[in-house]
Design a protein around this motif. Structure first.
Motif, PDB file in Angstrom:
ATOM      1  N   THR A 121      13.616 -11.813   2.828  1.00 32.51           N
ATOM      2  CA  THR A 121      13.723 -10.924   3.992  1.00 32.51           C
ATOM      3  C   THR A 121      13.318  -9.503   3.622  1.00 32.51           C
ATOM      4  O   THR A 121      12.605  -8.830   4.374  1.00 32.51           O
ATOM      5  N   ASP A 122      13.758  -9.037   2.462  1.00 33.17           N
ATOM      6  CA  ASP A 122      13.400  -7.678   2.043  1.00 33.17           C
ATOM      7  C   ASP A 122      11.894  -7.558   1.835  1.00 33.17           C
ATOM      8  O   ASP A 122      11.287  -6.542   2.196  1.00 33.17           O
ATOM      9  N   LEU A 123      11.259  -8.587   1.279  1.00 37.49           N
ATOM     10  CA  LEU A 123       9.818  -8.562   1.110  1.00 37.49           C
ATOM     11  C   LEU A 123       9.104  -8.509   2.460  1.00 37.49           C
ATOM     12  O   LEU A 123       8.091  -7.804   2.623  1.00 37.49           O
ATOM     13  N   LEU A 124       9.623  -9.231   3.437  1.00 40.38           N
ATOM     14  CA  LEU A 124       9.019  -9.218   4.771  1.00 40.38           C
ATOM     15  C   LEU A 124       9.135  -7.841   5.412  1.00 40.38           C
ATOM     16  O   LEU A 124       8.194  -7.359   6.065  1.00 40.38           O
ATOM     17  N   VAL A 125      10.297  -7.202   5.231  1.00 42.21           N
ATOM     18  CA  VAL A 125      10.464  -5.845   5.768  1.00 42.21           C
ATOM     19  C   VAL A 125       9.471  -4.898   5.108  1.00 42.21           C
ATOM     20  O   VAL A 125       8.855  -4.052   5.760  1.00 42.21           O
ATOM     21  N   ARG A 126       9.291  -5.042   3.799  1.00 40.96           N
ATOM     22  CA  ARG A 126       8.332  -4.180   3.095  1.00 40.96           C
ATOM     23  C   ARG A 126       6.902  -4.451   3.557  1.00 40.96           C
ATOM     24  O   ARG A 126       6.090  -3.526   3.667  1.00 40.96           O
ATOM     25  N   LEU A 127       6.578  -5.697   3.846  1.00 38.68           N
ATOM     26  CA  LEU A 127       5.247  -6.007   4.382  1.00 38.68           C
ATOM     27  C   LEU A 127       5.057  -5.374   5.747  1.00 38.68           C
ATOM     28  O   LEU A 127       3.968  -4.896   6.074  1.00 38.68           O
ATOM     29  N   ALA A 128       6.124  -5.360   6.570  1.00 37.94           N
ATOM     30  CA  ALA A 128       6.034  -4.727   7.883  1.00 37.94           C
ATOM     31  C   ALA A 128       5.737  -3.241   7.730  1.00 37.94           C
ATOM     32  O   ALA A 128       4.947  -2.669   8.480  1.00 37.94           O
ATOM     33  N   GLU A 129       6.355  -2.599   6.755  1.00 41.25           N
ATOM     34  CA  GLU A 129       6.093  -1.183   6.509  1.00 41.25           C
ATOM     35  C   GLU A 129       4.677  -0.982   5.966  1.00 41.25           C
ATOM     36  O   GLU A 129       4.030   0.027   6.248  1.00 41.25           O
ATOM     37  N   GLN A 130       4.192  -1.952   5.216  1.00 40.73           N
ATOM     38  CA  GLN A 130       2.864  -1.857   4.627  1.00 40.73           C
ATOM     39  C   GLN A 130       1.773  -1.826   5.689  1.00 40.73           C
ATOM     40  O   GLN A 130       0.687  -1.303   5.469  1.00 40.73           O
ATOM     41  N   LEU A 131       2.062  -2.360   6.868  1.00 44.30           N
ATOM     42  CA  LEU A 131       1.078  -2.330   7.945  1.00 44.30           C
ATOM     43  C   LEU A 131       0.747  -0.905   8.335  1.00 44.30           C
ATOM     44  O   LEU A 131      -0.363  -0.611   8.781  1.00 44.30           O
ATOM     45  N   ASP A 132       1.715   0.012   8.205  1.00 43.35           N
ATOM     46  CA  ASP A 132       1.483   1.416   8.527  1.00 43.35           C
ATOM     47  C   ASP A 132       0.879   2.182   7.350  1.00 43.35           C
ATOM     48  O   ASP A 132       0.030   3.039   7.528  1.00 43.35           O
TER      49      ASP A 132
END
Length: 472
Positions: free
Chosen positions: A352-363
Motif C-alpha cells: 500500500t505504501d508503494l502504491l501511495v508513493r507511485l501515486a505521488e510519482q505521477l506528479d
C-alpha cells in the motif's frame, strides 16, 4: 466585536483584571476560553486563560504572543492583548460570532464546495504564520471558526511554536501539545517540525470534511499514535464515491508520513485539492496532441490498487502438487513471483505504501526505488505484491499499464533503454542520451521490430524499476 454589552446589573460578574468574565465558550488541556467584557476598551472579546506552565513556558508564551499579535492576516483571529494577571497568563482575542467547523460538519461530511472555500482560507492563514516562523501545532475543526458570512478564521495560536533555534531551546522542556487525531507523525516521533506538520493536520481535516470520519479512528491514544506513525491513510473515495481519484491523490500526499513528500505549502495543497475536486468527473480536459500517459487514468488504477491492497485477504486456495517433490520443501525460503500472489502475506502495508508513493510519482516524475538488505524480500514484494495488484487494477481499462521486469547485466542502462523503447515511440538511444554515449547504445541495443512480439521478460511499473543485483 460587540461593544457596550455589559450593563449596570452585570457588575457582580467575576473579574479577571480589567475583564468581566461572562459565559464559558470552551475549554481544553491548555486552559479555558470565556466571552468577556473589556471594561477599559468597552468591547466584548474572547478571553483565553492558560493554566499552569513553568518558567520556560511563560517565556515562550510572552515571546510568541508578540509574534502572533503582530500577525496581521484576514484569516487569523486578531490578538488584541496578552499578559499575566495574578500569575495566570491570558490572551485577549477578537470574538467571532458564528460557528466552528466541528459544529458545521455535525455528524457527516461537508459538500465539496464549502470544504474548499473554508480550508483554502485556513491554508492562507497557515502560510502567513509559517512565513513568520510560526507553526500552529493544533489545526483541527474546532479551531476553525466561520462567521455568518462564511469568512473563516484560524484560532488558538496560543500554543503556536516558533521554529527558530532560540525558540527550540525555550521549548525543550514543554509537553507534546496538540490533538492526536490530527497530529503529524514527526511530532510524535520528535522529528523536525515545520509548516509541513500543520499541512498534515490540515489534510486530516480535509479528509474528515470529505468523508465525515477521521482518517485514523482508533479508540485510544496509543492506537491513534500507531496509526499516524505506521498505517497509510485510506483513500477518501473508499467512504465517498463522489471523490475523484485526483482528489484522493492530493489528500494522501498531504498525509504522507515523510514531510519531504508533502506539498511545499498548505496553500499549494488546497489549490491542488480544488483543481482535483471535479477532475475526471465533470471537468473535461483537452486530449493530448501526442501520445502520452493519461494521468487521470493512471491515478484511477493506483487508487483501485490501493483499495485492493488494503481489503481483507481471502485464504489461499491453491493446492500444492504432490505427484513430484517440490524444488524447495519450505515455501518462503525462495523468492515469490506473480504466480505465488495468493500465498504472499504479511506485506500488505508495504504494498500500500508503494502504491501511495507511485501515486505521488505521477506528479513529480521521480522514480520509486525499493532498497533493502540482501534477502529482505524486495523482489517478492515487487513480484508477488505490487505487480499483481496493479495488474488487477488494469481490469476494465482499454489499455494495460505496461510493466517491464529486467535483470541488469554488464550494461544496465542499455538494457533498460531497449526495454523502454519497445513500449514507446522513443528510440533506445534517446532514452539513454544522458546516461552514456548514444552511439554505443545504438550498437548494443537492436532496433525495435514493430512486428516482433514481446518477449517473456514481463511488463513494467512505469517509472519504478526493481533491479536484481547479479551474484558474484
Amino acid at each position: 466585536m460587540a461593544t457596550g454589552a455589559v450593563g449596570a446589573s452585570d457588575t457582580d460578574l467575576p473579574l479577571f483584571g480589567r475583564y468581566r468574565v461572562l459565559q464559558l465558550l470552551g475549554q481544553g488541556g491548555m486552559g479555558v476560553v470565556h466571552r468577556a467584557y473589556d471594561t477599559v476598551n468597552d468591547r466584548v472579546v474572547a478571553l483565553k486563560r492558560l493554566s499552569g506552565g513553568d518558567r520556560d513556558f511563560r517565556a515562550r508564551f510572552q515571546r510568541e504572543s508578540r509574534i502572533v499579535a503582530g500577525l496581521s492576516h484576514p484569516n487569523v483571529i486578531p490578538v488584541n492583548d496578552f499578559g499575566e494577571v495574578d500569575g495566570e497568563l491570558y490572551l485577549d482575542m477578537m470574538l467571532v460570532e458564528g460557528t466552528d467547523l466541528r459544529r458545521m460538519m455535525g455528524v457527516g461530511a461537508l459538500d465539496h464546495g464549502t470544504a474548499m472555500r473554508v480550508l483554502k482560507q485556513v491554508a492562507a492563514a497557515l502560510d502567513a504564520a509559517h512565513a513568520k516562523g510560526l507553526v500552529h501545532r493544533d489545526v483541527k475543526p474546532s479551531n476553525i471558526l466561520i462567521d455568518g458570512e462564511g469568512h473563516a478564521y484560524l484560532a488558538d495560536f496560543g500554543i503556536a511554536r516558533e521554529t527558530s533555534s532560540e525558540a527550540t531551546v525555550l521549548t525543550q522542556s514543554g509537553d507534546l501539545v496538540g490533538t492526536w487525531d490530527y497530529m503529524a507523525p514527526e511530532r510524535m516521533s520528535r522529528g523536525q517540525v515545520d509548516g509541513r506538520s500543520d499541512q498534515y493536520s490540515l489534510a486530516c481535516v480535509l479528509f474528515e470534511c470529505l468523508t465525515g470520519r477521521l482518517a485514523h479512528p482508533a479508540l485510544d491514544p496509543a492506537g491513534k499514535v500507531a496509526a499516524h506513525l505506521l498505517q497509510p491513510a485510506p483513500a477518501p473515495s473508499v467512504f465517498s464515491p463522489t471523490i475523484t481519484p485526483a482528489l484522493d491523490t492530493v489528500v494522501l500526499r498531504g498525509m504522507a508520513k515523510d514531510p519531504a513528500r508533502r506539498y511545499a505549502t498548505a496553500g499549494e495543497m488546497m489549490a491542488a485539492a480544488e483543481a482535483a475536486v471535479f477532475e475526471g468527473v465533470t471537468a473535461r480536459q483537452a486530449q493530448p496532441t501526442a501520445a502520452g500517459p493519461d494521468k487521470g487514468q493512471d491515478q484511477g488504477r493506483i487508487v483501485r490498487a490501493i483499495l485492493r491492497s488494503t481489503a481483507p485477504r481471502k485464504p489461499a486456495t491453491r493446492k500444492m502438487a504432490h505427484d513430484k517433490p517440490p524444488t524447495c520443501p519450505y515455501p518462503g525460503l525462495i523468492g515469490f513471483d506473480s504466480t505465488n500472489a495468493d500465498l504472499f502475506h504479511g506485506r500488505d502495508h508495504v504494498v500500500t505504501d508503494l502504491l501511495v508513493r507511485l501515486a505521488e510519482q505521477l506528479d513529480t516524475g521521480e522514480p520509486v526505488v525499493v532498497v533493502g538488505a540482501s534477502g529482505a524480500g524486495k523482489s517478492s514484494v515487487i513480484h508477488a505484491g505490487l505487480l499483481p495488484v496493479l495488474e488487477a487494477a488494469n481490469q476494465g481499462e482499454d489499455t494495460a499499464w505496461p510493466q517491464i521486469v529486467i535483470t541488469p547485466g554488464m550494461d544496465p542502462i542499455s538494457n533498460l533503454a531497449g526495454a523502454l523503447a519497445y513500449h514507446s515511440t522513443i528510440v533506445a538511444a534517446e532514452w539513454a542520451r544522458d546516461q552514456g554515449d548514444a552511439d554505443e547504445v545504438r550498437r548494443t541495443v537492436p532496433a525495435r521490430d514493430p512486428g516482433r512480439p514481446p518477449d517473456d521478460r514481463g511488463r513494467p511499473v512505469r517509472g519504478a524499476v526493481h533491479p536484481r543485483r547479479p551474484r558474484r
